[in-house]
Design a protein around this motif. Structure first.
Motif, mmCIF file in Angstrom:
data_model
loop_
_atom_site.group_PDB
_atom_site.id
_atom_site.type_symbol
_atom_site.label_atom_id
_atom_site.label_comp_id
_atom_site.label_asym_id
_atom_site.label_seq_id
_atom_site.Cartn_x
_atom_site.Cartn_y
_atom_site.Cartn_z
ATOM 1 N N TYR A 51 0.912 -1.254 0.044
ATOM 2 C CA TYR A 51 0.051 0.071 0.026
ATOM 3 C C TYR A 51 0.697 1.058 -0.055
ATOM 4 O O TYR A 51 1.952 1.515 0.666
ATOM 5 N N ARG A 54 -0.887 6.932 1.525
ATOM 6 C CA ARG A 54 -2.146 7.355 1.793
ATOM 7 C C ARG A 54 -3.173 6.126 1.486
ATOM 8 O O ARG A 54 -4.244 5.966 2.363
ATOM 9 N N GLY A 55 -3.223 4.833 0.792
ATOM 10 C CA GLY A 55 -3.831 3.763 0.698
ATOM 11 C C GLY A 55 -3.763 3.153 2.225
ATOM 12 O O GLY A 55 -4.790 2.506 2.652
ATOM 13 N N GLU A 58 -5.927 5.028 4.692
ATOM 14 C CA GLU A 58 -7.427 5.091 4.345
ATOM 15 C C GLU A 58 -7.726 3.630 4.768
ATOM 16 O O GLU A 58 -8.903 3.290 5.442
ATOM 17 N N LEU A 59 -6.983 2.544 4.854
ATOM 18 C CA LEU A 59 -7.459 1.070 5.181
ATOM 19 C C LEU A 59 -7.368 1.237 6.753
ATOM 20 O O LEU A 59 -8.412 0.424 6.965
ATOM 21 N N GLU A 61 -8.148 3.654 8.748
ATOM 22 C CA GLU A 61 -9.433 4.557 8.969
ATOM 23 C C GLU A 61 -10.886 3.487 8.711
ATOM 24 O O GLU A 61 -11.385 3.560 9.686
ATOM 25 N N TRP A 62 -10.443 2.741 7.855
ATOM 26 C CA TRP A 62 -11.766 2.082 7.618
ATOM 27 C C TRP A 62 -12.025 0.763 8.532
ATOM 28 O O TRP A 62 -13.088 0.833 9.025
ATOM 29 N N ALA A 75 -8.976 -7.252 6.488
ATOM 30 C CA ALA A 75 -8.310 -5.799 6.370
ATOM 31 C C ALA A 75 -7.031 -5.804 7.129
ATOM 32 O O ALA A 75 -6.140 -5.263 6.956
ATOM 33 N N VAL B 403 -10.558 0.128 -0.333
ATOM 34 C CA VAL B 403 -9.434 0.025 0.597
ATOM 35 C C VAL B 403 -8.822 -1.393 0.623
ATOM 36 O O VAL B 403 -7.564 -1.621 0.574
ATOM 37 N N LEU B 404 -9.650 -2.373 0.509
ATOM 38 C CA LEU B 404 -8.987 -3.782 0.277
ATOM 39 C C LEU B 404 -8.561 -4.366 -0.760
ATOM 40 O O LEU B 404 -7.475 -4.875 -0.684
ATOM 41 N N ASN B 407 -6.993 -0.366 -4.012
ATOM 42 C CA ASN B 407 -5.678 0.506 -3.649
ATOM 43 C C ASN B 407 -4.587 -0.510 -3.414
ATOM 44 O O ASN B 407 -3.373 0.253 -2.951
ATOM 45 N N HIS B 413 -3.263 6.008 -7.032
ATOM 46 C CA HIS B 413 -4.154 5.882 -5.962
ATOM 47 C C HIS B 413 -5.789 6.500 -6.295
ATOM 48 O O HIS B 413 -5.668 7.344 -7.072
ATOM 49 N N ARG B 416 -11.762 8.788 -2.709
ATOM 50 C CA ARG B 416 -13.148 8.282 -2.380
ATOM 51 C C ARG B 416 -14.183 9.034 -3.563
ATOM 52 O O ARG B 416 -15.396 8.580 -3.151
#
Lengths: 107, 485
Positions: A51, A54-55, A58-59, A61-62, A75, B403-404, B407, B413, B416
């Motif tokens: 990743y 940034r990726g 965000e992962l 955060e999710w 995840a 996200v999974l 990316n 990238h 959203r």
């Protein structure tokens, strides 16, 4: 009967060539170069970061926002794997700084 | 990529192989004759701008969703969609895609047969022989059902042989040579075409920018239809091809941006190759599909060295059609081999056999072929696209997939902004295009057949999966409910 090509047509042809062949060429060269870098990294260290900063952010955060999600374990596995690889390898595919890697914590 | 991360499932041998498989699947006969014509008819450069906007707004996000889902699940259309929806009736969304895909192949195979016939005759120098008449040649082909069925049979045999060899040894080995050969052939013809006396008129017709066309609804409608039919969104191809990606492969750059823009680039190249020829030799540019089979052979008769140019063109044309047909059929083969106890080899024979049998009416009669084409192209493809986007947007959830999978190992990238496009914009665009088609063909047989299909195919699909999954062993993975929170 058209003898010469008007300026509007030249503009249309130019836009078409740049917008299609330009973008497609850029995408192909970029992805093939990235492929070469991935091959080089995997030959050297067998693993690579999966990743971008940034990726990965965000992962995380999710994961934090979805504690009951059925995909959460998957995840977390993906997140932790990337963090561990970043810590264990010297060369990285994405643009990670030492400071960013030091601040990462597994979940 | 020299990775030791191996799976029991096949994988693309190279990144280039994956890219060429995507392009080979998407570039078909429509790119070569339709794109240049609709561009010229709808404001030239203005149409190109509208087409580009729709590519980036609708098609690229949609393709990214398909590839990312296939890559994440590592399964064919039904398996991938079942992973998103959970087992049961909703997994019927995958059956919708499979039915539409196989239905499309039943009439695409006879068309590939025509291109095979023309290619063979180009090597026999038929088109430059004394007394050759293009219209009569095509009519004679259509009036010979035995020959048409024979060509359909030959094409399905070629496809089955390639698929029998597998993903890496069959499909990939074909596309890494066929797609560059197609591009090279078109480029050579384009160079010759634009240097012909009178070629400028074709370039003016296709590329002159008429900005006022951006204010016409028809320009956007045509651009949307062209984008939908040429990018292969909704055929299940991107899910299937994406499912064979390797562990560290990217999805959005290669599967989304490159595929959509790259296949459109072949349409642009065809515009440089075909329309200067058409205008230089005074052929009607509105000939549509007939342009390739009736008008162009007439052009080659008059061109210096026409026999050679005919070989280059019809070989490229056949390769464009064949690569599409091979990858379209792979969608069914992958799914059947995963969802049944059949081996890959048995699945190849089974799927190709079914397509061959169901394709016999289309091979026998051009009228049946055109009716099937109109019905499934107008309503089947948007329906299948909606099925995939509902699975991703409303069951899996775009943020979850982004996200999974999207990316992970990505070459670019994806932010959203992608989520609302996949969840709302692309499905609503498909509903809109079906409504437009329904209005245009209101009361006609095609519209009635389309409506029957829109109701019947989902009902059958949901019932089949409800029955099948209720008899299957409980899934290892927990049922997924809802989408993004």
């Amino acid at each position: 009967m058209v003898e010469t090509i008007p300026i509007d047509t030249w503009i249309g042809m130019g836009v078409a060539i740049v917008a299609f062949w330009g973008v497609a060429g850029w995408a192909m060269v970029r992805t093939l170069r990235q492929e070469d870098r991935k091959v080089s990294l995997l030959e050297d260290q067998r693993r690579m970061d999966t990743y971008s900063p940034r990726g990965l952010s965000e992962l995380r955060e999710w994961i934090e926002a979805n504690p009951d999600d059925p995909y959460r374990e998957d995840a977390i596995g993906r997140y932790n794997e990337c963090v561990e690889v970043l810590r264990e390898t010297d060369r990285h595919f994405y643009d990670w700084s030492e400071g960013e890697i030091e601040r990462l914590k597994t979940i | 990529m020299a990775t030791e991360a191996k799976t029991a499932r096949a994988e693309w041998g190279s990144r280039f192989g994956f890219l060429m498989a995507m392009i080979g699947a998407m570039v078909g006969v429509g790119n070569i004759w339709r794109f240049p014509f609709v561009t010229g008819e709808n404001g030239g450069g203005a149409f190109i701008l509208a087409f580009l906007i729709l590519l980036f707004l609708v098609m690229i996000p949609g393709l990214m969703a398909e590839v990312a889902l296939g890559k994440y699940a590592g399964k064919g259309v039904i398996g991938s969609i079942r992973d998103a929806t959970g087992p049961g009736a909703a997994a019927g969304l995958g059956v919708i895609v499979l039915i539409v895909n196989i239905a499309l192949m039943t009439y695409y195979s006879p068309v590939v047969g025509w291109t095979l016939y023309y290619m063979v005759h180009s090597y026999l120098f038929t088109f430059t022989a004394a007394g050759f008449e293009a219209g009569g040649f095509l009519d004679a082909l259509f009036a010979n059902p035995a020959l048409m069925i024979g060509l359909h049979t030959a094409v399905m045999a070629i496809i089955a042989t390639i698929l029998y060899l597998g993903i890496s040894n069959g499909v990939e080995r074909l596309v890494v040579y066929a797609v560059p050969a197609l591009v090279l052939g078109l480029a050579v013809i384009a160079i010759r075409a634009v240097t012909l006396p009178g070629a400028a008129e074709g370039l003016v017709f296709t590329f002159t920018v008429e900005w006022e066309y951006l204010t016409f609804a028809q320009t956007w409608q045509e651009a949307l239809a062209q984008a939908l039919f040429s990018t292969g969104l909704g055929w299940g191809i991107a899910i299937t091809v994406g499912s064979y990606l390797r562990e560290y492969d990217d999805a959005p750059l290669g599967g989304g941006v490159f595929t959509a823009v790259g296949e459109a680039s072949i349409g642009v190249l065809a515009a440089f190759a075909i329309f200067p020829l058409v205008f230089a030799f005074g052929v009607d540019p509105a000939s549509g599909a007939g342009l390739t089979f009736e008008a162009l052979p007439q052009v080659f008769i008059e061109m210096p060295g026409g026999a050679l140019w005919a070989i280059v063109f019809f070989t490229g044309f056949f390769l464009a059609a064949l690569t599409s047909a091979v990858v379209i059929t792979e969608v069914g083969v992958t799914t059947v081999s995963e969802e049944t106890r059949l081996s890959r080899e048995q699945s190849v024979l089974g799927v190709c056999g079914v397509i061959w049998v169901l394709g016999l009416p289309s091979a026998y009669s051009v009228e049946i072929l055109e009716f099937g084409d109109d019905t499934f192209a107008l309503w089947g493809l948007p329906l299948a696209t909606i099925a995939i986007l509902v699975a991703v947007g409303w069951f899996m959830g775009p943020e979850r997939l982004r996200v999974l999978s999207l990316n992970q190992n990505a070459g670019i990238h994806v932010g959203r902004w992608w989520n609302p496009l996949v969840k709302y914009v692309v499905p609503l665009t498909m509903v809109f295009i079906m409504a437009v088609f329904a209005w245009e063909f209101r009361g006609e047989d095609i519209m009635i057949a389309g409506m029957v299909m829109l109701v019947g195919v989902p009902l059958i699909s949901f019932a089949v999966m409800r029955y099948v999954d209720s008899r299957a062993e409980p899934q290892a993975q927990a049922e997924v409910t809802g989408g993004d929170r």
